[in-house]
Design a protein around this motif. Structure first.
Motif, mmCIF file in Angstrom:
data_model
loop_
_atom_site.group_PDB
_atom_site.id
_atom_site.type_symbol
_atom_site.label_atom_id
_atom_site.label_comp_id
_atom_site.label_asym_id
_atom_site.label_seq_id
_atom_site.Cartn_x
_atom_site.Cartn_y
_atom_site.Cartn_z
ATOM 1 N N TYR A 53 0.986 -1.091 0.041
ATOM 2 C CA TYR A 53 0.049 -0.003 -0.133
ATOM 3 C C TYR A 53 0.859 1.295 -0.056
ATOM 4 N N HIS A 81 -3.693 7.974 -2.248
ATOM 5 C CA HIS A 81 -3.559 6.392 -1.775
ATOM 6 C C HIS A 81 -3.470 5.434 -2.798
ATOM 7 N N THR A 83 -3.673 1.301 -3.654
ATOM 8 C CA THR A 83 -3.558 -0.019 -3.377
ATOM 9 C C THR A 83 -2.643 -0.884 -4.047
ATOM 10 N N THR A 86 -1.557 -1.219 -8.129
ATOM 11 C CA THR A 86 -2.134 0.056 -8.885
ATOM 12 C C THR A 86 -0.761 0.627 -9.388
ATOM 13 N N TRP A 104 4.768 3.607 2.544
ATOM 14 C CA TRP A 104 4.643 2.461 2.076
ATOM 15 C C TRP A 104 4.643 1.449 3.118
ATOM 16 N N ASP A 106 3.058 -2.936 4.072
ATOM 17 C CA ASP A 106 2.512 -4.126 3.857
ATOM 18 C C ASP A 106 2.556 -5.261 5.120
#
Length: 122
Positions: A53, A81, A83, A86, A104, A106
């Motif tokens: 992210y 933002h 996801t 992307t 970022w 995860d």
């Protein structure tokens, strides 16, 4: 209080922009990573997608965000933002540097944070 100062002369060119990564910073235990980013006039970051992210925080200047066939203005104070998976890039068509901060994360980063975080710490 710990301060990590921006080293403008030491910015590293990666992904089509100049950056200083937040980590490594041994004293910092965070569930995320980050980077100060400068996109020079007339340039763009490399289009890419990844498993994390991510948010971008526009700090100075104006640029455009391109993602999934959409192009929108991205200006000082804006936050975006993305996801996982992307594709995105930042395009600077202005005559001045565009500066932003990227963060970022995860699940693995969160798990490492939790494992390092002492029980009962505030």
């Amino acid at each position: 209080m710990l301060i990590k100062h921006l080293d403008r002369p030491g910015l590293v060119h990666e992904n089509g922009l100049d950056a200083q990564r937040l980590l490594p910073w041994p004293e910092l235990n965070a569930p995320f990573e980050g980077s100060w980013c400068v996109i020079a006039p007339g340039t763009a970051s490399t289009p890419h997608a990844h498993h994390e992210y991510e948010i971008f925080i526009a700090v100075s200047g104006s640029a455009f965000l391109e993602s999934e066939g959409t192009r929108v203005p991205f200006e000082t104070g804006d936050i975006v933002h993305f996801t996982p998976g992307t594709e995105h890039r930042v395009v600077n068509e202005s005559g001045a540097d565009f500066e932003m901060y990227s963060v970022w994360w995860d699940l693995e980063m969160s798990e490492r944070f939790s494992a390092r975080h002492p029980e009962g710490a505030k």
